[in-house]
Write a protein that holds these residues in place. Structure first.
Motif, PDB file in Angstrom:
ATOM      1  N   GLY A 171       0.813  -1.208   0.000  1.00 24.03           N
ATOM      2  CA  GLY A 171       0.000   0.000   0.000  1.00 24.03           C
ATOM      3  C   GLY A 171       0.847   1.258   0.000  1.00 24.03           C
ATOM      4  N   VAL A 172       1.874   1.267   0.830  1.00 22.86           N
ATOM      5  CA  VAL A 172       2.764   2.434   0.893  1.00 22.86           C
ATOM      6  C   VAL A 172       3.547   2.585  -0.407  1.00 22.86           C
ATOM      7  CG1 VAL A 172       4.771   3.431   2.052  1.00 22.86           C
ATOM      8  CG2 VAL A 172       2.950   2.364   3.403  1.00 22.86           C
ATOM      9  N   PHE A 173       4.124   1.483  -0.890  1.00 22.12           N
ATOM     10  CA  PHE A 173       4.974   1.548  -2.078  1.00 22.12           C
ATOM     11  C   PHE A 173       4.181   1.943  -3.315  1.00 22.12           C
ATOM     12  CE2 PHE A 173       7.251  -0.363  -5.694  1.00 22.12           C
ATOM     13  CZ  PHE A 173       8.482   0.249  -5.534  1.00 22.12           C
ATOM     14  N   LEU A 174       2.954   1.443  -3.438  1.00 26.00           N
ATOM     15  CA  LEU A 174       2.124   1.768  -4.602  1.00 26.00           C
ATOM     16  C   LEU A 174       1.924   3.272  -4.727  1.00 26.00           C
ATOM     17  CD1 LEU A 174       0.077   1.183  -6.891  1.00 26.00           C
ATOM     18  CD2 LEU A 174      -1.650   0.879  -5.115  1.00 26.00           C
ATOM     19  N   HIS A 175       1.505   3.907  -3.647  1.00 27.59           N
ATOM     20  CA  HIS A 175       1.229   5.340  -3.706  1.00 27.59           C
ATOM     21  C   HIS A 175       2.520   6.161  -3.845  1.00 27.59           C
ATOM     22  CE1 HIS A 175      -2.512   3.718  -1.960  1.00 27.59           C
ATOM     23  NE2 HIS A 175      -3.085   4.696  -2.630  1.00 27.59           N
ATOM     24  N   ALA A 176       3.574   5.709  -3.182  1.00 35.17           N
ATOM     25  CA  ALA A 176       4.843   6.435  -3.277  1.00 35.17           C
ATOM     26  C   ALA A 176       5.398   6.347  -4.695  1.00 35.17           C
ATOM     27  CB  ALA A 176       5.845   5.865  -2.278  1.00 35.17           C
TER      28      ALA A 176
END
Length: 277
Positions: A171-176
């Motif tokens: 979730g974090v990596f996708l948006h970043a």
């Protein structure tokens, strides 16, 4: 490059069973056409729904595994630093449990290709322009990384807290990554290039532990044998070798994509590599 499997060489429609009126009717496909039964060259039925025989290939094991892009610009150095920073907690959490490490790695590695491919796809629609083959290439990268995950799920059974970690990290990596790609595609592709360099290193360590007897060289999962067209009797070591070769190929293509952007060109102006996985 990776050789794609020709459709005609490995598919055929199996004859319908005669006199069997008690069988349930097969569900119609999205297009309203009943799916044909696909068989392999030896006549056995193809049992995978997540990929088809024409999606299979033989990995190029001759690819240079030692290639490294030396950071030049500030963006390169920032990308390299970011990847090194991401590796440290991974090493601390998984240590030498390379099966679980690979599982975590592939859940993240499949994100960039899907994000970049989607952005380019939408841009192509908005601007009424060609993509130079890059949309397909990047989506194929995402699919290939997903198949790595499907394979390692058969090798490493993740615990509940590892599954929870995957959800959080993805979730974090996708948006970043989406944010970085919208601001600087060159930096985003460079990050992936360095991620793949780390992946090559991790799989090399994986192979060393197998060779040293610290990890059992179990038979290769059936899904891996069919996907990479491995030899009969293939083992985990063979699987790690072909996955490492895939990662090296992704490394080269993403560094290449970053260089194109650094030179002031759009990806659509330079054709994507042929046979890219």
């Amino acid at each position: 490059m990776l050789a794609s499997c020709a459709r005609s060489a490995s598919t055929a429609a199996a004859p319908p069973a005669s006199g069997d009126n008690n069988k349930e009717k097969e569900a119609a496909s999205y297009w309203g056409v009943a799916p044909t039964r696909v068989v392999k060259e030896d006549g056995t039925e193809w049992k995978w729904s997540c990929f088809r025989p024409w999606d299979t290939y033989e990995a190029d094991l001759s690819i240079d595994l030692t290639k490294h892009h030396e950071p030049v610009t500030f963006g390169d150095k920032a990308a390299r630093w970011a990847v090194k920073a991401m590796r440290w907690p991974t090493d601390l959490f998984f240590q030498r449990r390379y099966g679980c490490r690979a599982m975590m790695l592939e859940t993240v590695a499949a994100v960039p290709g899907m994000v970049a491919g989607s952005v380019l796809h939408l841009r192509s629609l908005r601007r009424f322009e060609q993509s130079g083959g890059w949309v397909r290439a990047l989506l194929e990268e995402a699919e290939n990384e997903r198949m790595h995950l499907m394979t390692f799920m058969e090798v490493a059974r993740p615990r509940w807290h590892e599954r929870a970690l995957v959800v959080a990290v993805q979730g974090v990596f996708l948006h970043a990554y989406l944010a970085v790609y919208l601001v600087s595609p060159a930096a985003a592709h460079r990050v992936v290039g360095y991620l793949e360099e780390e992946a090559v290193h991790s799989y090399t360590e994986f192979l060393r532990d197998i060779d040293a007897g610290r990890i059992e060289d179990v038979p290769a999962p059936a899904i891996a044998v069919d996907y990479w067209r491995l030899r009969p009797g293939a083992t985990l070591r063979d699987v790690v070798e072909v996955v490492r070769a895939d990662e090296a190929h992704h490394r080269d293509v993403n560094h290449y994509a970053s260089d194109i952007h650094r030179q002031g060109h759009a990806l659509r102006d330079v054709a994507a590599p042929i046979g890219y996985h």
